[in-house]
Design an enzyme around this catalytic site. Structure first.
Site, PDB file in Angstrom:
ATOM      1  N   ASP A  78       6.729 -15.483  -8.203  1.00 25.36           N
ATOM      2  CA  ASP A  78       7.551 -14.933  -9.120  1.00 25.36           C
ATOM      3  C   ASP A  78       8.743 -14.279  -8.616  1.00 25.36           C
ATOM      4  OD1 ASP A  78       6.192 -12.968  -7.639  1.00 25.36           O
ATOM      5  OD2 ASP A  78       4.648 -12.230  -8.909  1.00 25.36           O
TER       6      ASP A  78
ATOM      7  N   ASP B 127      -3.972  -3.351 -11.809  1.00 25.68           N
ATOM      8  CA  ASP B 127      -4.260  -3.532 -13.357  1.00 25.68           C
ATOM      9  C   ASP B 127      -4.849  -5.184 -13.619  1.00 25.68           C
ATOM     10  OD1 ASP B 127      -2.044  -5.384 -13.207  1.00 25.68           O
ATOM     11  OD2 ASP B 127      -0.961  -4.547 -14.729  1.00 25.68           O
TER      12      ASP B 127
ATOM     13  N   HIS C 231      -3.532  -8.042 -12.380  1.00 21.54           N
ATOM     14  CA  HIS C 231      -2.609  -9.187 -12.545  1.00 21.54           C
ATOM     15  C   HIS C 231      -2.716 -10.099 -11.204  1.00 21.54           C
ATOM     16  CE1 HIS C 231       1.078  -6.609 -10.863  1.00 21.54           C
ATOM     17  NE2 HIS C 231       0.489  -7.217  -9.945  1.00 21.54           N
TER      18      HIS C 231
ATOM     19  N   GLU D  35       0.656 -10.060 -16.390  1.00 21.89           N
ATOM     20  CA  GLU D  35      -0.177  -8.893 -16.726  1.00 21.89           C
ATOM     21  C   GLU D  35      -1.279  -9.037 -17.412  1.00 21.89           C
ATOM     22  OE1 GLU D  35       0.803  -6.528 -14.793  1.00 21.89           O
ATOM     23  OE2 GLU D  35       2.814  -5.945 -14.643  1.00 21.89           O
TER      24      GLU D  35
HETATM   25  P1  PGA Z   1       0.506  -5.486  -3.091  1.00 22.07           P
HETATM   26  O1  PGA Z   1       0.893  -6.009  -4.516  1.00 22.07           O
HETATM   27  O2  PGA Z   1       0.046  -6.402  -2.218  1.00 22.07           O
HETATM   28  O3  PGA Z   1       1.630  -4.827  -2.751  1.00 22.07           O
HETATM   29  O4  PGA Z   1      -0.789  -4.437  -3.227  1.00 22.07           O
HETATM   30  C1  PGA Z   1       0.017  -6.874  -5.001  1.00 22.07           C
HETATM   31  C2  PGA Z   1       0.401  -7.656  -6.455  1.00 22.07           C
HETATM   32  O5  PGA Z   1       0.878  -6.558  -7.231  1.00 22.07           O
HETATM   33  O6  PGA Z   1       0.159  -8.433  -6.807  1.00 22.07           O
END
Ligand code: PGA
Length: 259
Positions: A66, A135, A137, A142
């Site tokens: 992404d 959340d 995702h 999302e």
């Molecule tokens: P993080 O992010 O590894 O920094 O916790 C994970 C994500 O948002 O997919």
């Protein structure tokens, strides 16, 4: 789904890096999908140590999950730059073996279609690392993203922007929009490896692994994948009802030698 509970992030990194090394042994030009964020960093560090000990990444190809929309080219927090720093430079992988969506394109919708075509022409993703948002995702898909979605523009939730504000000077600097491989795109990778660490991920992990398949928890789609591995530290696994069962299968299942 394979659920592996390990003591800490370092063990998680070693296990995932071992799986990448096994894949490269079988397929030296494998296309490896990387994730940004804090969680996968120990994987890249472990791969760098393996490279120092002789692992060849000479033909490995890397692709991005992404990207933020609208950051100027070369912005240090654009995911292209993060992947360059954390993965490509570390592992000695040249730009011509790297592919990602162009979040700075004038026509971001066309950039999404172009990225889908790039992945297809590359023969598809062999191994996709995933983090999980608080959340639920995956990528930047999302809650209520369609399970059939393809690479497209998404609007971040406030929760994700707050979670990612630590990488920017202020919350206002976190972009509102992103390009992300769709859930349908991610599901085409041949092996999905989701990593989570820490108590803040425990609820999302429990919902994804043991809850119903639901668009409100995008990571629950992994329940439908033929080869999905979830590697958790104790804190991220702390709300799983069947944690002891997963631990027992890990000890007894010979396939764990190489996830
Ligand atoms: P993080 O992010 O590894 O920094 O916790 C994970 C994500 O948002 O997919």
């Amino acid at each position: 789904m394979e659920i592996v509970i390990v003591p800490d992030a370092a063990a998680q990194g070693e296990l995932a890096a071992g799986a990448v090394a096994d894949l490269l042994d079988r397929k030296p030009d494998a296309l490896i999908g990387v994730a940004t964020g804090s969680t996968p960093l120990p994987v890249y560090e472990a791969l760098q140590r393996r490279r120092d000990r002789g692992l060849s990444l000479d033909r490995a190809r890397i692709c991005q999950l992404d990207e933020y929309v609208g950051l100027p080219v070369g912005h240090p927090e654009s995911y292209r730059e993060v992947v360059r720093r954390e993965v490509l430079d570390r592992l000695g992988i040249s730009d011509d073996r790297f592919m990602g969506p162009d979040g700075s394109a004038e026509d971001v919708v066309a950039a999404c279609a172009a990225y889908e075509a790039t992945l297809k022409n590359a023969g598809g993703v062999d191994f996709q690392l995933l983090g999980i948002g608080t959340d639920g995702h995956i990528g930047f898909n999302e809650p209520i993203s369609s399970f059939a979605s393809r690479t497209r523009v998404k609007t971040l939730t406030e929760q994700t922007r707050v979670d990612n504000a630590r990488f920017f000077d202020s919350l206002d600097d976190v972009p509102q929009h992103v390009l992300t491989q769709g859930i349908g795109t991610i599901m085409e990778a041949r092996h999905l490896v989701l990593l989570a660490t820490g108590e803040s991920k425990a609820e999302a992990v429990a919902l994804a692994v043991e809850g119903p398949l639901a668009a409100i928890v995008p990571a629950s789609v992994l329940q439908l994948h033929p080869h999905a591995t979830v590697i958790l530290d104790e804190a991220a696994a702390s709300r799983l009802k069947l944690a002891d069962y997963y631990r027992s299968t890990y000890r007894t299942k010979p396939s764990w030698q190489g996830i």
